[in-house]
Design a protein around this motif. Sequence first.
Motif, PDB file in Angstrom:
ATOM      1  N   ASP A 179      35.243  44.509  64.688  1.00  0.00           N
ATOM      2  CA  ASP A 179      34.583  43.391  63.986  1.00  0.00           C
ATOM      3  C   ASP A 179      33.425  42.831  64.805  1.00  0.00           C
ATOM      4  OD1 ASP A 179      36.304  43.628  61.846  1.00  0.00           O
ATOM      5  OD2 ASP A 179      37.564  41.918  62.415  1.00  0.00           O
ATOM      6  N   GLN A 180      33.618  42.701  66.105  1.00  0.00           N
ATOM      7  CA  GLN A 180      32.552  42.153  66.943  1.00  0.00           C
ATOM      8  C   GLN A 180      31.371  43.105  67.043  1.00  0.00           C
ATOM      9  OE1 GLN A 180      33.939  40.463  70.623  1.00  0.00           O
ATOM     10  NE2 GLN A 180      35.230  38.987  69.561  1.00  0.00           N
ATOM     11  N   VAL A 181      31.635  44.389  67.138  1.00  0.00           N
ATOM     12  CA  VAL A 181      30.534  45.367  67.148  1.00  0.00           C
ATOM     13  C   VAL A 181      29.794  45.315  65.806  1.00  0.00           C
ATOM     14  CG1 VAL A 181      29.936  47.835  67.257  1.00  0.00           C
ATOM     15  CG2 VAL A 181      31.590  46.865  68.888  1.00  0.00           C
ATOM     16  N   ALA A 182      30.532  45.230  64.708  1.00  0.00           N
ATOM     17  CA  ALA A 182      29.909  45.152  63.384  1.00  0.00           C
ATOM     18  C   ALA A 182      29.034  43.899  63.260  1.00  0.00           C
ATOM     19  CB  ALA A 182      30.976  45.158  62.291  1.00  0.00           C
ATOM     20  N   GLN A 183      29.518  42.773  63.746  1.00  0.00           N
ATOM     21  CA  GLN A 183      28.727  41.545  63.687  1.00  0.00           C
ATOM     22  C   GLN A 183      27.468  41.658  64.529  1.00  0.00           C
ATOM     23  OE1 GLN A 183      31.076  38.066  64.617  1.00  0.00           O
ATOM     24  NE2 GLN A 183      32.600  38.556  63.055  1.00  0.00           N
ATOM     25  N   ARG A 184      27.598  42.220  65.712  1.00  0.00           N
ATOM     26  CA  ARG A 184      26.447  42.332  66.610  1.00  0.00           C
ATOM     27  C   ARG A 184      25.385  43.293  66.076  1.00  0.00           C
ATOM     28  NH1 ARG A 184      30.526  41.408  70.920  1.00  0.00           N
ATOM     29  NH2 ARG A 184      29.855  39.411  71.772  1.00  0.00           N
ATOM     30  N   THR A 185      25.819  44.317  65.377  1.00  0.00           N
ATOM     31  CA  THR A 185      24.859  45.285  64.833  1.00  0.00           C
ATOM     32  C   THR A 185      24.445  44.921  63.409  1.00  0.00           C
ATOM     33  OG1 THR A 185      26.642  46.726  64.031  1.00  0.00           O
ATOM     34  CG2 THR A 185      25.718  47.213  66.226  1.00  0.00           C
ATOM     35  N   LEU A 233      23.642  61.374  67.886  1.00  0.00           N
ATOM     36  CA  LEU A 233      24.177  62.609  67.314  1.00  0.00           C
ATOM     37  C   LEU A 233      25.632  62.419  66.880  1.00  0.00           C
ATOM     38  CD1 LEU A 233      23.606  65.620  66.760  1.00  0.00           C
ATOM     39  CD2 LEU A 233      24.486  66.094  69.055  1.00  0.00           C
ATOM     40  N   ARG A 234      26.438  61.833  67.750  1.00  0.00           N
ATOM     41  CA  ARG A 234      27.859  61.642  67.446  1.00  0.00           C
ATOM     42  C   ARG A 234      28.088  60.657  66.300  1.00  0.00           C
ATOM     43  NH1 ARG A 234      29.074  62.006  73.682  1.00  0.00           N
ATOM     44  NH2 ARG A 234      29.998  64.085  73.692  1.00  0.00           N
ATOM     45  N   ALA A 235      27.283  59.597  66.243  1.00  0.00           N
ATOM     46  CA  ALA A 235      27.474  58.565  65.214  1.00  0.00           C
ATOM     47  C   ALA A 235      26.732  58.885  63.921  1.00  0.00           C
ATOM     48  CB  ALA A 235      27.026  57.208  65.749  1.00  0.00           C
ATOM     49  N   GLY A 236      25.843  59.884  63.954  1.00  0.00           N
ATOM     50  CA  GLY A 236      25.083  60.240  62.770  1.00  0.00           C
ATOM     51  C   GLY A 236      24.054  59.186  62.389  1.00  0.00           C
ATOM     52  N   VAL A 237      23.416  58.590  63.417  1.00  0.00           N
ATOM     53  CA  VAL A 237      22.397  57.561  63.185  1.00  0.00           C
ATOM     54  C   VAL A 237      21.132  57.920  63.959  1.00  0.00           C
ATOM     55  CG1 VAL A 237      24.116  55.744  62.804  1.00  0.00           C
ATOM     56  CG2 VAL A 237      23.223  56.116  65.118  1.00  0.00           C
ATOM     57  N   SER A 255      31.926  47.852  58.999  1.00  0.00           N
ATOM     58  CA  SER A 255      33.019  48.229  59.907  1.00  0.00           C
ATOM     59  C   SER A 255      33.001  49.729  60.160  1.00  0.00           C
ATOM     60  CB  SER A 255      34.372  47.817  59.322  1.00  0.00           C
ATOM     61  OG  SER A 255      34.485  46.421  59.321  1.00  0.00           O
ATOM     62  N   GLU A 256      32.684  50.502  59.116  1.00  0.00           N
ATOM     63  CA  GLU A 256      32.636  51.970  59.271  1.00  0.00           C
ATOM     64  C   GLU A 256      31.570  52.371  60.286  1.00  0.00           C
ATOM     65  OE1 GLU A 256      32.542  50.417  56.220  1.00  0.00           O
ATOM     66  OE2 GLU A 256      34.616  50.815  55.671  1.00  0.00           O
ATOM     67  N   ASP A 257      30.403  51.725  60.200  1.00  0.00           N
ATOM     68  CA  ASP A 257      29.337  52.000  61.168  1.00  0.00           C
ATOM     69  C   ASP A 257      29.767  51.587  62.575  1.00  0.00           C
ATOM     70  OD1 ASP A 257      27.725  52.946  59.119  1.00  0.00           O
ATOM     71  OD2 ASP A 257      26.546  51.098  58.959  1.00  0.00           O
ATOM     72  N   ALA A 258      30.455  50.448  62.669  1.00  0.00           N
ATOM     73  CA  ALA A 258      30.913  49.961  63.972  1.00  0.00           C
ATOM     74  C   ALA A 258      31.929  50.911  64.593  1.00  0.00           C
ATOM     75  CB  ALA A 258      31.506  48.555  63.835  1.00  0.00           C
ATOM     76  N   VAL A 259      32.797  51.478  63.780  1.00  0.00           N
ATOM     77  CA  VAL A 259      33.771  52.463  64.278  1.00  0.00           C
ATOM     78  C   VAL A 259      33.026  53.681  64.828  1.00  0.00           C
ATOM     79  CG1 VAL A 259      35.572  54.112  63.592  1.00  0.00           C
ATOM     80  CG2 VAL A 259      35.697  51.730  62.823  1.00  0.00           C
ATOM     81  N   ALA A 260      32.063  54.186  64.057  1.00  0.00           N
ATOM     82  CA  ALA A 260      31.296  55.371  64.482  1.00  0.00           C
ATOM     83  C   ALA A 260      30.522  55.090  65.764  1.00  0.00           C
ATOM     84  CB  ALA A 260      30.353  55.813  63.372  1.00  0.00           C
TER      85      ALA A 260
END
Length: 138
Positions: A8-14, A79-83, A18-23
């Motif tokens: 959740d904190q990574v998702a808020q910061r970016t 590469l790993r996150a697909g972004v 949540s899916e993007d934050a997990v990746a």
Amino acid sequence: MNYDTFIDQVAQRTRGSSEDAVALSSATLETLAERLTGGEVLDLAAQLPKPLQVVLKPSPRTEAADRFGAAEFVARVALRAGVDETAARNGARAVFTTLREAITGGEFDDVITQLPRDYREMVEPAMAPGATLRRSGL
């Protein structure tokens, strides 16, 4: 810090899902594990929730750190996150900041000392006063 709070904190910061934050979290931690010595990976993993420990893939046999700079770090995360690399860089910053909040006992400093100067752009926001969600108002 539990897994859901970390994500959740990574998702808020970016400002992402949540899916993007997990990746981004998985990609950043997996890449960080390649860059750290095996003992440091084990120390870091011991303080993280189980799903993140698995991503780090700690192994006492992996003692040597892979030596690569910040540009390669960002490229691997992308590469790993697909972004794209901009999203990877921003995601890595968010993960480092959240990581600093999630671990204790100077472990974050131990991790950072293994990274060369060119990582500063990603790491310094995590070390700056007011980097936490509570103080930054995010």
